[in-house]
Design an enzyme around this catalytic site. Structure first.
Site, PDB file in Angstrom:
ATOM      1  N   SER A 176      -0.757  -0.716  12.008  1.00 39.95           N
ATOM      2  CA  SER A 176      -1.239  -1.986  11.460  1.00 39.95           C
ATOM      3  C   SER A 176      -1.244  -3.027  12.569  1.00 39.95           C
ATOM      4  CB  SER A 176      -0.331  -2.432  10.314  1.00 39.95           C
ATOM      5  OG  SER A 176      -0.750  -3.667   9.785  1.00 39.95           O
ATOM      6  N   LYS A 232      -5.343  -0.097  10.932  1.00 38.85           N
ATOM      7  CA  LYS A 232      -5.518  -1.122   9.902  1.00 38.85           C
ATOM      8  C   LYS A 232      -5.543  -2.489  10.563  1.00 38.85           C
ATOM      9  CE  LYS A 232      -2.152  -2.300   6.917  1.00 38.85           C
ATOM     10  NZ  LYS A 232      -1.283  -2.181   5.715  1.00 38.85           N
ATOM     11  N   LYS A 276      -5.442  -6.553  10.051  1.00 38.14           N
ATOM     12  CA  LYS A 276      -5.177  -7.676   9.166  1.00 38.14           C
ATOM     13  C   LYS A 276      -6.345  -8.656   9.262  1.00 38.14           C
ATOM     14  CE  LYS A 276      -0.913  -6.628   7.789  1.00 38.14           C
ATOM     15  NZ  LYS A 276      -0.483  -6.500   6.388  1.00 38.14           N
ATOM     16  N   ASP A 312      -6.817  -5.161   5.803  1.00 40.46           N
ATOM     17  CA  ASP A 312      -5.801  -5.619   4.851  1.00 40.46           C
ATOM     18  C   ASP A 312      -5.835  -7.135   4.803  1.00 40.46           C
ATOM     19  OD1 ASP A 312      -3.634  -6.066   3.236  1.00 40.46           O
ATOM     20  OD2 ASP A 312      -2.135  -5.333   4.658  1.00 40.46           O
ATOM     21  N   GLU A 353      -7.805  -3.416   1.653  1.00 40.36           N
ATOM     22  CA  GLU A 353      -6.517  -3.540   0.970  1.00 40.36           C
ATOM     23  C   GLU A 353      -6.266  -4.961   0.497  1.00 40.36           C
ATOM     24  OE1 GLU A 353      -1.762  -2.643   1.874  1.00 40.36           O
ATOM     25  OE2 GLU A 353      -3.296  -2.057   3.313  1.00 40.36           O
ATOM     26  N   ASP A 358      -1.826  -3.191  -3.045  1.00 37.81           N
ATOM     27  CA  ASP A 358      -0.505  -3.183  -2.415  1.00 37.81           C
ATOM     28  C   ASP A 358       0.434  -4.026  -3.266  1.00 37.81           C
ATOM     29  OD1 ASP A 358       1.749  -3.630  -0.845  1.00 37.81           O
ATOM     30  OD2 ASP A 358       0.671  -4.143   0.958  1.00 37.81           O
ATOM     31  N   LYS A 383       4.921   1.428  -1.223  1.00 39.13           N
ATOM     32  CA  LYS A 383       6.039   1.016  -0.389  1.00 39.13           C
ATOM     33  C   LYS A 383       7.324   1.190  -1.180  1.00 39.13           C
ATOM     34  CE  LYS A 383       3.398  -2.268   2.420  1.00 39.13           C
ATOM     35  NZ  LYS A 383       3.106  -3.697   2.684  1.00 39.13           N
ATOM     36  N   GLY A 422       4.195   0.315   5.216  1.00 41.46           N
ATOM     37  CA  GLY A 422       5.344  -0.086   6.024  1.00 41.46           C
ATOM     38  C   GLY A 422       5.705  -1.542   5.830  1.00 41.46           C
TER      39      GLY A 422
END
Length: 370
Positions: free
Chosen positions: A136, A162, A164, A189, A214, A239, A263, A291
């Site tokens: 990420s 991934k 952000k 995400d 996400e 999520d 998670k 994570g």
């Protein structure tokens, strides 16, 4: 098995570099490590992975550690635990506080797997000896900087990346990364940064062959996620919305998502995580392990969970050196050909580095339960 006593280690671990999301910038990870000791003298370790501020969920490291000390551990006093699933049953009377519950419950799983003389991966029903993993990457100031960072992780062997994103830091960034890495498994995400009025940008992202988008909308919003999924072909992943099996069932019923980021901390522990993973498998939804900037103990629990065959997409389980210059376990988890090898030792399969634990520890609390 009875729990004789527990120790809470309150740590502050500086990140190697600041990590930026739509919530803000994080420079340090505040952790609480819980050690429980059974009536047989076996030690079990769990990791409280809440953040120092309540921007991900309502919990913080401080508030969750208080719940552990004042409520959860006393509930286990003088209880003969016969299996680790029993912990989540005992904790049902406490509303919310999933991260606090998970920290205690995972420590109990560690003890039970050691009692069974098995690695936690085996005790959980895991079959995979090598786990496919991704990385990420936080928001960068320019697309060129982002491409350079992605290039570095691709060269290290990560099989999935991934990014952000947030409004204004999305389409151009994704476009340049995709142009530079046309075959890379790529996802984004948003951490709930978008609204329905941002539909134009979200539709533009649909053209870049993303594995998933996400959590674009709010953390309790199932309806608008379903609305968006009807308009784009890219799978939506939830999520923050998913804290229980009931939430996963609601997402499936409303067609709010085609993937779920599981998670352990967010869903209250391994027992609930396994239930959600099984539900995803039965309902043709992608399940993967997310994570929380874990140190080595939390990472070991994640690897054990992700060794189950329901997890078909690379998780956010990075190498030991991803976030911290120095970990709190003696072993290192490293990436080879996009995978991490599962530990073979008993329980979580790693040893605590006492020197590092003391180095990061700001205070500790000792709780007697017998």
């Amino acid at each position: 098995m009875f729990i004789k006593h527990a120790t809470l280690y309150h740590l502050v671990m500086p990140l190697k570099e600041p990590f930026k999301t739509s919530y803000g910038v994080m420079k340090d990870k505040h952790l609480c490590i819980i050690k429980i000791v059974s009536s047989e003298g076996l030690e079990g370790y769990g990791e409280l992975d809440a953040f120092s501020a309540p921007w991900y969920t309502e919990e913080t490291t401080h508030t969750a550690s208080l719940i552990i000390k004042d409520h959860l551990l006393p509930m286990l006093k003088n209880i003969n635990l016969t299996n680790p699933h029993q912990v989540s049953e005992v904790f049902q009377v406490i509303r919310g506080n999933e991260m606090a519950k998970a920290a205690v419950e995972t420590a109990v799983w560690d003890v039970f797997s050691k009692m069974a003389s098995q690695p936690l991966t085996t005790y959980l029903g895991g079959k995979l000896s090598d786990i496919s993993v991704g990385v990420s990457i936080g928001i960068k100031e320019t697309p060129d900087e982002l491409v350079r960072v992605v290039s570095g992780y691709v060269s290290e062997g990560y099989s999935r990346v991934k990014l952000k994103i947030k409004p204004g830091f999305d389409v151009e960034q994704v476009e340049q990364v995709r142009r530079s890495f046309p075959e890379l498994s790529l996802m984004v995400d948003a951490n709930s940064a978008y609204k329905k009025s941002d539909i134009a940008a979200l539709k533009k992202l649909d053209q870049y062959n993303l594995a998933m988008i996400e959590q674009p909308f709010g953390v309790t919003d199932f309806v608008n996620h379903a609305w968006l999924q009807q308009q784009i072909k890219t799978p939506i992943c939830l999520d923050e919305n998913i804290r229980s099996l009931a939430d996963a069932k609601q997402a499936a019923e409303l067609n709010s998502a085609r993937a779920i980021n599981i998670k352990i901390a967010r869903v209250g522990g391994l027992t609930e995580a396994i239930k959600i993973a099984a539900f995803c498998y039965e309902n043709d939804m992608i399940a993967w392990c997310g994570g929380m900037f874990e140190a080595g103990i939390g990472r070991a629990h994640n690897i054990a969970l992700a060794s189950r065959t329901e997890f078909t997409f690379p998780g956010d389980i990075s190498a030991s050196n991803r976030y911290f210059a120095r970990d709190i376990i003696t072993e290192e988890f490293s990436i080879k050909n996009g995978k991490i090898t599962t530990p073979v030792g008993l329980g979580i399969g790693v040893e605590i580095d006492r020197t590092s634990l003391d180095f990061y520890c700001k205070r500790r609390e000792y709780i007697v339960l017998t």
